[in-house]
Scaffold this motif. Structure first.
Motif, PDB file in Angstrom:
ATOM      1  N   MET A   1      -3.926  -7.298 -21.907  1.00 11.44           N
ATOM      2  CA  MET A   1      -5.309  -6.643 -22.107  1.00 11.44           C
ATOM      3  C   MET A   1      -5.916  -6.832 -23.457  1.00 11.44           C
ATOM      4  SD  MET A   1      -6.135  -2.428 -22.201  1.00 11.44           S
ATOM      5  CE  MET A   1      -4.641  -2.105 -22.403  1.00 11.44           C
ATOM      6  N   ILE A   2      -6.987  -6.966 -23.401  1.00 11.40           N
ATOM      7  CA  ILE A   2      -7.757  -7.044 -24.820  1.00 11.40           C
ATOM      8  C   ILE A   2      -8.705  -6.058 -24.837  1.00 11.40           C
ATOM      9  CG2 ILE A   2      -9.467  -8.497 -26.241  1.00 11.40           C
ATOM     10  CD1 ILE A   2      -8.208 -11.116 -24.829  1.00 11.40           C
ATOM     11  N   VAL A   3      -8.782  -5.465 -26.399  1.00 11.21           N
ATOM     12  CA  VAL A   3      -9.519  -4.487 -26.766  1.00 11.21           C
ATOM     13  C   VAL A   3     -10.430  -4.981 -27.828  1.00 11.21           C
ATOM     14  CG1 VAL A   3      -9.606  -2.013 -28.085  1.00 11.21           C
ATOM     15  CG2 VAL A   3      -7.739  -2.442 -26.460  1.00 11.21           C
ATOM     16  N   TRP A   4     -11.893  -5.385 -27.635  1.00  9.71           N
ATOM     17  CA  TRP A   4     -12.375  -6.130 -28.512  1.00  9.71           C
ATOM     18  C   TRP A   4     -13.378  -5.044 -29.134  1.00  9.71           C
ATOM     19  CZ3 TRP A   4     -12.828 -11.515 -28.273  1.00  9.71           C
ATOM     20  CH2 TRP A   4     -13.709 -12.230 -28.847  1.00  9.71           C
ATOM     21  N   LEU A   5     -13.296  -5.100 -30.607  1.00  6.45           N
ATOM     22  CA  LEU A   5     -13.848  -4.209 -31.321  1.00  6.45           C
ATOM     23  C   LEU A   5     -15.413  -5.093 -31.899  1.00  6.45           C
ATOM     24  CD1 LEU A   5     -11.499  -2.230 -33.301  1.00  6.45           C
ATOM     25  CD2 LEU A   5     -12.370  -1.911 -31.141  1.00  6.45           C
ATOM     26  N   GLU A  91     -19.741 -16.136 -22.548  1.00  9.28           N
ATOM     27  CA  GLU A  91     -18.730 -17.444 -22.370  1.00  9.28           C
ATOM     28  C   GLU A  91     -17.393 -16.628 -22.921  1.00  9.28           C
ATOM     29  OE1 GLU A  91     -18.019 -21.860 -24.589  1.00  9.28           O
ATOM     30  OE2 GLU A  91     -19.961 -20.554 -24.963  1.00  9.28           O
ATOM     31  N   ILE A  92     -17.201 -15.977 -23.722  1.00  9.88           N
ATOM     32  CA  ILE A  92     -16.009 -15.523 -24.140  1.00  9.88           C
ATOM     33  C   ILE A  92     -15.428 -14.494 -23.183  1.00  9.88           C
ATOM     34  CG2 ILE A  92     -14.697 -14.062 -25.714  1.00  9.88           C
ATOM     35  CD1 ILE A  92     -16.652 -15.194 -28.104  1.00  9.88           C
ATOM     36  N   SER A  93     -16.122 -13.535 -22.750  1.00 18.29           N
ATOM     37  CA  SER A  93     -15.738 -12.513 -21.767  1.00 18.29           C
ATOM     38  C   SER A  93     -15.369 -13.218 -20.322  1.00 18.29           C
ATOM     39  CB  SER A  93     -16.677 -11.204 -21.601  1.00 18.29           C
ATOM     40  OG  SER A  93     -17.974 -11.839 -21.146  1.00 18.29           O
ATOM     41  N   GLY A  94     -16.291 -14.090 -19.865  1.00 16.08           N
ATOM     42  CA  GLY A  94     -16.217 -14.866 -18.687  1.00 16.08           C
ATOM     43  C   GLY A  94     -14.907 -15.654 -18.671  1.00 16.08           C
ATOM     44  N   GLY A  95     -14.602 -16.498 -19.802  1.00 12.02           N
ATOM     45  CA  GLY A  95     -13.220 -17.191 -19.909  1.00 12.02           C
ATOM     46  C   GLY A  95     -12.159 -16.298 -19.931  1.00 12.02           C
ATOM     47  N   LEU A  96     -12.058 -15.127 -20.577  1.00  9.76           N
ATOM     48  CA  LEU A  96     -11.100 -14.095 -20.497  1.00  9.76           C
ATOM     49  C   LEU A  96     -10.673 -13.727 -19.076  1.00  9.76           C
ATOM     50  CD1 LEU A  96     -11.608 -12.463 -23.929  1.00  9.76           C
ATOM     51  CD2 LEU A  96      -9.653 -14.099 -23.292  1.00  9.76           C
ATOM     52  N   THR A  97     -11.898 -13.297 -18.412  1.00  6.29           N
ATOM     53  CA  THR A  97     -11.953 -12.950 -17.063  1.00  6.29           C
ATOM     54  C   THR A  97     -11.308 -14.019 -16.101  1.00  6.29           C
ATOM     55  OG1 THR A  97     -13.854 -11.461 -17.450  1.00  6.29           O
ATOM     56  CG2 THR A  97     -13.378 -12.012 -15.073  1.00  6.29           C
ATOM     57  N   GLU A  98     -11.795 -15.203 -16.309  1.00 11.27           N
ATOM     58  CA  GLU A  98     -11.120 -16.357 -15.375  1.00 11.27           C
ATOM     59  C   GLU A  98      -9.551 -16.506 -15.602  1.00 11.27           C
ATOM     60  OE1 GLU A  98     -13.120 -20.140 -16.306  1.00 11.27           O
ATOM     61  OE2 GLU A  98     -15.034 -19.150 -15.944  1.00 11.27           O
ATOM     62  N   HIS A  99      -9.230 -15.905 -16.758  1.00 12.16           N
ATOM     63  CA  HIS A  99      -7.867 -15.993 -16.709  1.00 12.16           C
ATOM     64  C   HIS A  99      -7.019 -14.678 -16.311  1.00 12.16           C
ATOM     65  CE1 HIS A  99      -7.512 -20.054 -18.685  1.00 12.16           C
ATOM     66  NE2 HIS A  99      -8.405 -19.494 -19.417  1.00 12.16           N
ATOM     67  N   GLY A 100      -7.937 -13.827 -15.805  1.00  7.02           N
ATOM     68  CA  GLY A 100      -7.229 -12.446 -15.466  1.00  7.02           C
ATOM     69  C   GLY A 100      -6.991 -11.516 -16.461  1.00  7.02           C
ATOM     70  N   ILE A 101      -7.688 -11.593 -17.672  1.00  4.07           N
ATOM     71  CA  ILE A 101      -7.260 -10.711 -18.733  1.00  4.07           C
ATOM     72  C   ILE A 101      -8.441  -9.564 -18.604  1.00  4.07           C
ATOM     73  CG2 ILE A 101      -6.919 -10.690 -21.257  1.00  4.07           C
ATOM     74  CD1 ILE A 101      -6.095 -13.688 -21.133  1.00  4.07           C
ATOM     75  N   PRO A 102      -7.925  -8.387 -18.575  1.00  4.63           N
ATOM     76  CA  PRO A 102      -8.939  -7.169 -18.606  1.00  4.63           C
ATOM     77  C   PRO A 102      -9.409  -7.210 -20.253  1.00  4.63           C
ATOM     78  CG  PRO A 102      -6.762  -6.529 -17.940  1.00  4.63           C
ATOM     79  CD  PRO A 102      -6.745  -7.977 -18.077  1.00  4.63           C
ATOM     80  N   ILE A 103     -10.659  -6.804 -20.101  1.00  2.00           N
ATOM     81  CA  ILE A 103     -11.210  -6.529 -21.592  1.00  2.00           C
ATOM     82  C   ILE A 103     -11.883  -5.099 -21.615  1.00  2.00           C
ATOM     83  CG2 ILE A 103     -13.023  -7.498 -23.195  1.00  2.00           C
ATOM     84  CD1 ILE A 103     -13.226  -9.809 -21.388  1.00  2.00           C
ATOM     85  N   HIS A 104     -11.502  -4.500 -22.680  1.00  2.00           N
ATOM     86  CA  HIS A 104     -12.224  -3.093 -22.921  1.00  2.00           C
ATOM     87  C   HIS A 104     -13.068  -3.520 -24.254  1.00  2.00           C
ATOM     88  CE1 HIS A 104      -9.713  -0.987 -20.136  1.00  2.00           C
ATOM     89  NE2 HIS A 104      -8.572  -1.791 -20.706  1.00  2.00           N
TER      90      HIS A 104
END
Length: 174
Positions: A1-5, A91-104
């Motif tokens: 998972m990613i916690v994006w600040l 672009e960044i959040s979509g790319g992470l989502t495509e790899h199945g990585i949850p983003i907070h």
């Protein structure tokens, strides 16, 4: 998972990320600015810009770096990075989502007067015209899209460790 600040420069993302990392199990800090620094070191340089985020390779490299680090280490990446251009965030959040990585996604927010005071009186960096220049673009992004895309943590009257505790509580409650 990613916690994006997210949040403007001077909002406390780097300091807060260090506290968040201590509060979340198996967490590491990955500053996406380092990806930009790698691009800045290319000789001869890439086309002139006032912000490395405008270089097309930066965004997919951030995604790929985060993906590869998570694949290697597992756990959580805490990523302190200002992204004020909506298409770049998509672009960044979509790319992470495509790899199945949850983003907070969190935005560290403070009112303009507080941000100006923090930038003006920063004991490490001193007053920074670069950081001041991002106050208006941040206000515009906050008003038009950014605050709708993230959980907003108002840091006007709290410390970085208190903001980190709110972030960790939110992540752990999900």
């Amino acid at each position: 998972m990613i916690v994006w600040l997210n949040g403007t420069r001077g909002a406390g993302k780097t300091t807060t990320s260090e506290f968040v990392q201590q509060l979340l199990p198996d967490a590491r800090v990955l500053d996406a600015e380092k990806v930009g620094e790698v691009l800045m070191d290319i000789k001869p340089g890439l086309p002139a810009t006032d912000n490395f985020q405008h270089w097309e390779p930066w965004r997919p490299l951030v995604v790929e770096t985060a993906r590869r680090v998570l694949e290697y280490t597992g756990g959580t990446l805490v990523m302190p990075m200002t992204v004020l251009v909506e298409s770049y965030w998509r672009e960044i959040s979509g790319g992470l989502t495509e790899h199945g990585i949850p983003i907070h996604h969190f935005v560290l927010h403070a009112d303009q007067a507080t941000l100006r005071d923090r930038i003006q009186n920063d004991k490490d960096l001193g007053p920074s015209t670069f950081r001041f220049a991002y106050l208006e673009p941040y206000a515009e992004a906050a008003h038009t899209w950014l605050h709708k895309e993230a959980e907003v943590i108002d840091t006007t009257h709290i410390t970085a460790d208190q903001a980190a505790q709110q972030i960790a509580d939110s992540v752990l409650d999900r």
